[in-house]
Design a protein around this motif. Sequence first.
Motif, PDB file in Angstrom:
ATOM      1  N   ASP A 134       0.860  -1.181   0.000  1.00 52.93           N
ATOM      2  CA  ASP A 134       0.000   0.000   0.000  1.00 52.93           C
ATOM      3  C   ASP A 134       0.898   1.234   0.000  1.00 52.93           C
ATOM      4  OD1 ASP A 134      -2.272   1.460  -0.114  1.00 52.93           O
ATOM      5  OD2 ASP A 134      -2.985   1.016   1.905  1.00 52.93           O
ATOM      6  N   THR A 136       1.317   5.582   1.059  1.00 48.83           N
ATOM      7  CA  THR A 136       0.889   6.640   1.963  1.00 48.83           C
ATOM      8  C   THR A 136       1.545   7.940   1.527  1.00 48.83           C
ATOM      9  OG1 THR A 136       0.666   7.284   4.291  1.00 48.83           O
ATOM     10  CG2 THR A 136       2.771   6.330   3.630  1.00 48.83           C
ATOM     11  N   ASP A 375      -4.569  -3.069  -3.230  1.00 47.70           N
ATOM     12  CA  ASP A 375      -5.878  -2.422  -3.321  1.00 47.70           C
ATOM     13  C   ASP A 375      -6.161  -2.053  -4.780  1.00 47.70           C
ATOM     14  OD1 ASP A 375      -4.529  -0.072  -3.935  1.00 47.70           O
ATOM     15  OD2 ASP A 375      -4.706   0.773  -1.931  1.00 47.70           O
ATOM     16  N   CYS A 508      -5.727  -5.543   4.572  1.00 48.91           N
ATOM     17  CA  CYS A 508      -5.888  -4.355   5.406  1.00 48.91           C
ATOM     18  C   CYS A 508      -4.823  -4.251   6.488  1.00 48.91           C
ATOM     19  CB  CYS A 508      -7.281  -4.324   6.035  1.00 48.91           C
ATOM     20  SG  CYS A 508      -7.584  -5.647   7.227  1.00 48.91           S
ATOM     21  N   GLU A 511      -2.158  -1.360   6.703  1.00 48.13           N
ATOM     22  CA  GLU A 511      -2.434  -0.060   7.308  1.00 48.13           C
ATOM     23  C   GLU A 511      -1.760   0.060   8.673  1.00 48.13           C
ATOM     24  OE1 GLU A 511      -3.881   2.081   5.550  1.00 48.13           O
ATOM     25  OE2 GLU A 511      -4.898   0.913   3.998  1.00 48.13           O
ATOM     26  N   ILE A 514       1.929   0.902   8.105  1.00 49.33           N
ATOM     27  CA  ILE A 514       2.103   2.309   7.784  1.00 49.33           C
ATOM     28  C   ILE A 514       1.981   3.159   9.045  1.00 49.33           C
ATOM     29  CG2 ILE A 514       1.080   4.254   6.542  1.00 49.33           C
ATOM     30  CD1 ILE A 514       0.361   2.323   4.309  1.00 49.33           C
ATOM     31  N   HIS A 515       1.009   2.831   9.880  1.00 46.01           N
ATOM     32  CA  HIS A 515       0.826   3.569  11.132  1.00 46.01           C
ATOM     33  C   HIS A 515       2.059   3.436  12.024  1.00 46.01           C
ATOM     34  CE1 HIS A 515      -1.106   5.218  14.706  1.00 46.01           C
ATOM     35  NE2 HIS A 515      -0.703   4.154  15.372  1.00 46.01           N
TER      36      HIS A 515
END
Length: 576
Positions: A134, A136, A375, A508, A511, A514-515
Amino acid sequence: MAAIRTIYRGKRQVPLPVRVRDELGEVFADEAFAGAFGKEGRPGWSPGRLALITVLQRVGNLTDRQAAEAVATDLTWKYALGLSLDDPGFDASVLSEFRSRVIAHELEETPLDLLLAALQERGLLGAGGRQRTDSTHVISAVRDVNRVELAGECVRAAVEALAVAAPGWVQQVLEVPGWADRYQPRVDSWRMPTSKTKQEELARAYGADGYALVEAVYAPFSPAWLRHLPAVDTLRIMLIQNYVRTTDRRGRQVIRRRQDLNQGGEGLPPGRYRLASPYDLDTRWAAKGSELLWNGYKMHITETCHRSADAHDGADGTGTTGLDAALGTNLGTRPPNLITNVATTDATVPDTAMTETIHQHLARRGLLPAEHYLDAGYSSAELVVAAREQHQMTVVTPLRPDNSLQARTRNGYDRTAFTIDWDQKQVTCPQGQTSTSWTPCRQKDRPMIVAAFPLNTCRPCPVRTSCTSAQHSGRHLTLHPRAIQETLDAARTEQTTPAWHDRYALRCGIEATIHQAVTVTGLRRARYRGIKKVHLEHIVSAIAVNLIRLDAWWNGRPLQRKRTSHLARLEPALTA
């Protein structure tokens, strides 16, 4: 070093620098950075040690000065670096010089390559298994400016660069009234006029000054090397992108700002080419939806991932892939999810343009997964087919739905109602009629096929209104080439099932990665300017996250995959 090891012997948790040294040894070898350092001259610091210091710096989110102080005073850092206890360390500027050398010799990927190779040797990583990707947003390390401020700051930056490079030339050529007052302060140090008329006057003044400065630099009496100064070239590009010069009826030169085509102007350059700052030529403005607008970059993170073997079937039909079986299915013994690739682009590059690049990087490292979870921003039927044919990889991603009128309204015959005979190059409609033409073509620079039914067949058809709204032709069906169309049809059918949604839920988890990267290393805001330096920052941040996860796993306390509420923690005591 033995003394430091004795200090932590028997402790339940060994500090991360000590654990990294014990488990991985000298992971960043000096030989990998030899091309960036000379063989003659005064001896310098080991590049392998500087690479590890840079990583530990990101683990603690430290400044260069704080990292240099840690090398001199922290026993755990000395142990990890193999330094004696009385080693005085180095000046903080050494870290900046090290980063510059790494970037100048295109060694940004080397630290991550070395770590992943070491983990592969120890059986903690390998080809196969599952990975997910993903992106960001990353905000650049420069101030956001509007077009007027950009013009003024470009002129000011060019004047400053010329004053440093050729002070005598500036004194002789640029003795223009008002320039010193106008370009001495930065544009962000005073308030821009609120009146639109005065803003436009200021913008025209900046444009006139910019053209005058460029003309003076390119004049025959000026040294030729002045025009090669980066700030001068940036000013020239800004003028081309934001201003036009015309001549009025009296032969006078008129300078005005470019306006958008919708406003009747000459048009502005596309966002992917438009300068956003004179101090970072790579940063770009971009938007994601209606809520996110930023000036900066994108970071694409790829990591390994796992799912319980009894919940779904794996790529080999046994509930787990070959790599998962080799690493074990017990969450206590299986290695943590590890970042295997990082890519950095300017903010305008779409995700779909990076899919094949990411696959090539994974292939170069020998870490291609059996299943890659993405995604919808990364996916297309062409990319799914290419990954299957070139890398023997299954891309698990939602593909775009059928956007035909019949499919959107769910009223009529969409593509799935027709039968395609690829060998005979013919399409049969639900009423049993066959197409009479099969025309290969290109649409949006992609190969397509248009199958058409004759008007004399469609006009008397009793279900014509459910099939086509064309009045002067029969039904036309636009198809992709066979492999792509069949993949698209199968994916559209499969991704509506609950089983596919349960399988795709694995994506998912990226995520959370990334956080963690944003929280621990602060990568939401770039520390440096220029895409190469920002990419090196992202590489080091990814290594830092990997070491944090490995440290937790080595110490027998894997990071929690699910958050537990305070009430859930108290429940055993309440029910006892």
